[in-house]
Design an enzyme around this catalytic site. Sequence first.
Site, short mmCIF file in Angstrom:
data_model
loop_
_atom_site.label_atom_id
_atom_site.label_comp_id
_atom_site.label_asym_id
_atom_site.label_seq_id
_atom_site.Cartn_x
_atom_site.Cartn_y
_atom_site.Cartn_z
N HIS A 1 1.05 -1.35 -0.10
CA HIS A 1 0.00 0.14 -0.05
C HIS A 1 0.77 1.09 -0.14
CE1 HIS A 1 -3.24 -2.80 1.25
NE2 HIS A 1 -4.13 -1.86 0.68
N LYS B 1 -0.32 4.81 4.73
CA LYS B 1 -1.17 3.70 5.35
C LYS B 1 -0.54 3.67 6.91
CE LYS B 1 -3.63 -0.53 4.87
NZ LYS B 1 -4.92 0.10 5.27
P1 NAD Z 1 -7.26 9.41 4.91
O1 NAD Z 1 -6.23 9.63 6.10
O2 NAD Z 1 -6.77 9.84 3.64
O3 NAD Z 1 -8.70 9.82 5.53
C1 NAD Z 1 -9.02 9.70 6.80
C2 NAD Z 1 -9.85 10.99 7.18
O4 NAD Z 1 -10.57 10.84 8.37
C3 NAD Z 1 -9.21 12.29 7.37
O5 NAD Z 1 -9.54 13.45 6.39
C4 NAD Z 1 -9.23 12.63 8.82
O6 NAD Z 1 -9.17 13.81 8.89
C5 NAD Z 1 -10.53 12.12 9.06
N1 NAD Z 1 -10.73 11.85 10.50
C6 NAD Z 1 -10.00 11.65 11.49
N2 NAD Z 1 -10.48 11.89 12.48
C7 NAD Z 1 -11.68 12.26 12.33
C8 NAD Z 1 -12.88 12.57 13.16
N3 NAD Z 1 -12.76 12.71 14.59
N4 NAD Z 1 -14.00 13.14 12.68
C9 NAD Z 1 -14.04 13.12 11.27
N5 NAD Z 1 -12.95 13.04 10.58
C10 NAD Z 1 -11.93 12.47 10.78
O7 NAD Z 1 -7.31 7.96 5.01
P2 NAD Z 1 -7.99 7.04 3.82
O8 NAD Z 1 -7.00 6.27 2.78
O9 NAD Z 1 -9.22 7.56 3.27
O10 NAD Z 1 -8.38 5.68 4.72
C11 NAD Z 1 -9.47 5.78 5.92
C12 NAD Z 1 -9.67 4.47 6.18
O11 NAD Z 1 -10.14 3.75 5.22
C13 NAD Z 1 -8.43 3.74 6.82
O12 NAD Z 1 -8.84 2.79 7.58
C14 NAD Z 1 -8.25 2.99 5.29
O13 NAD Z 1 -7.42 1.76 5.57
C15 NAD Z 1 -9.57 2.48 5.08
N6 NAD Z 1 -9.95 2.01 3.55
C16 NAD Z 1 -10.92 1.02 3.64
C17 NAD Z 1 -11.20 0.29 2.25
C18 NAD Z 1 -12.20 -0.53 2.34
O14 NAD Z 1 -12.47 -0.86 1.15
N7 NAD Z 1 -12.88 -0.82 3.24
C19 NAD Z 1 -10.69 0.99 1.11
C20 NAD Z 1 -9.57 2.03 1.39
C21 NAD Z 1 -9.26 2.50 2.50
#
Ligand code: NAD
Length: 270
Positions: free
Chosen positions: A157, A161
């Site tokens: 990744h 991450k």
């Molecule tokens: P990212 O860091 O780009 O986004 C996370 C967002 O959450 C950020 O904008 C952050 O500011 C926000 N956040 C943090 N605390 C918060 C709060 N208290 N209130 C509101 N917002 C808050 O990360 P990403 O790449 O978008 O990934 C996010 C999650 O999704 C990770 O756990 C990742 O592993 C997961 N993910 C899952 C899948 C899936 O298919 N299940 C696919 C991709 C990513």
Amino acid sequence: MTDLRTVIAGAGGRMGQANIRAVAATPGLVLHAAFDRPDSAAIGRDAGEMAGAGRLDVLIGENAEAALDGADVLIDFTAPAVSVLLAELAAPRGLVHVIGTTGCSAEEDWAIQKAGSAGARIVKAGNFSLGINVLLGLVRQAARALPGYDIEVLEMHHNKKVDAPSGTALMLGQAAADGRDIDLGQNAVRVRDGHTGPRAAGSIGFATLRGGGVIGEHSVILAGDTERIVLSHSAQERGMFAAGAMQAALWAASQPPGYYSMADVLGFKE
Ligand code: NAD
């Protein structure tokens, strides 16, 4: 049916932005609100403009409760502690809560599941892509059919991450363990370093690579003495995770409160 009023948590994030674009493109859903944490640079911006979906006249806020007022659906790809908190807010409101957050501890997963029994319709998946959910079935089958083969799960990744192995790698390991009727926790080897001795028969190994902008690469290797099978998946853009999350939201809206997986959404049977 009126459009489901949909809220995006973590709206400024990589998946948050993909989810905003997906809501705008999905019939049956309408963007109701979007929020992020108070120190996010996204606060106050138009959600659609920030995500590249054109102006949607929804400003990104910092208050989850205000965002959830009058909502039907919450799409949440944030962080484990945030998803637990949001599950507690979603339950009394009877919301559809689609959770993509990975890296939850057993306690956090348990707290989220409890919210399902308290009124929310939760769909939680470590990976919302159709391809990965098909791959899980293939891995289960291969692990069962090839009992003597060594199983290794390899993932790569992007360099931002924060959890390892990825939620998807763990799901693939779990599928292999299910195929073998063994407990993953007892048989997983998540790190190797130094003089490890020979590989333990029947173990399921994990290897984690991090770098650049890689969205998600996963391979399950089944290695025998004279042949090797590699089952692989390559994510080419985040839109397919978001499309799966939208499909989950539309499906869950007509389900009773509870805790569901992507296999439930897709109708996959064991
Ligand atoms: P990212 O860091 O780009 O986004 C996370 C967002 O959450 C950020 O904008 C952050 O500011 C926000 N956040 C943090 N605390 C918060 C709060 N208290 N209130 C509101 N917002 C808050 O990360 P990403 O790449 O978008 O990934 C996010 C999650 O999704 C990770 O756990 C990742 O592993 C997961 N993910 C899952 C899948 C899936 O298919 N299940 C696919 C991709 C990513």
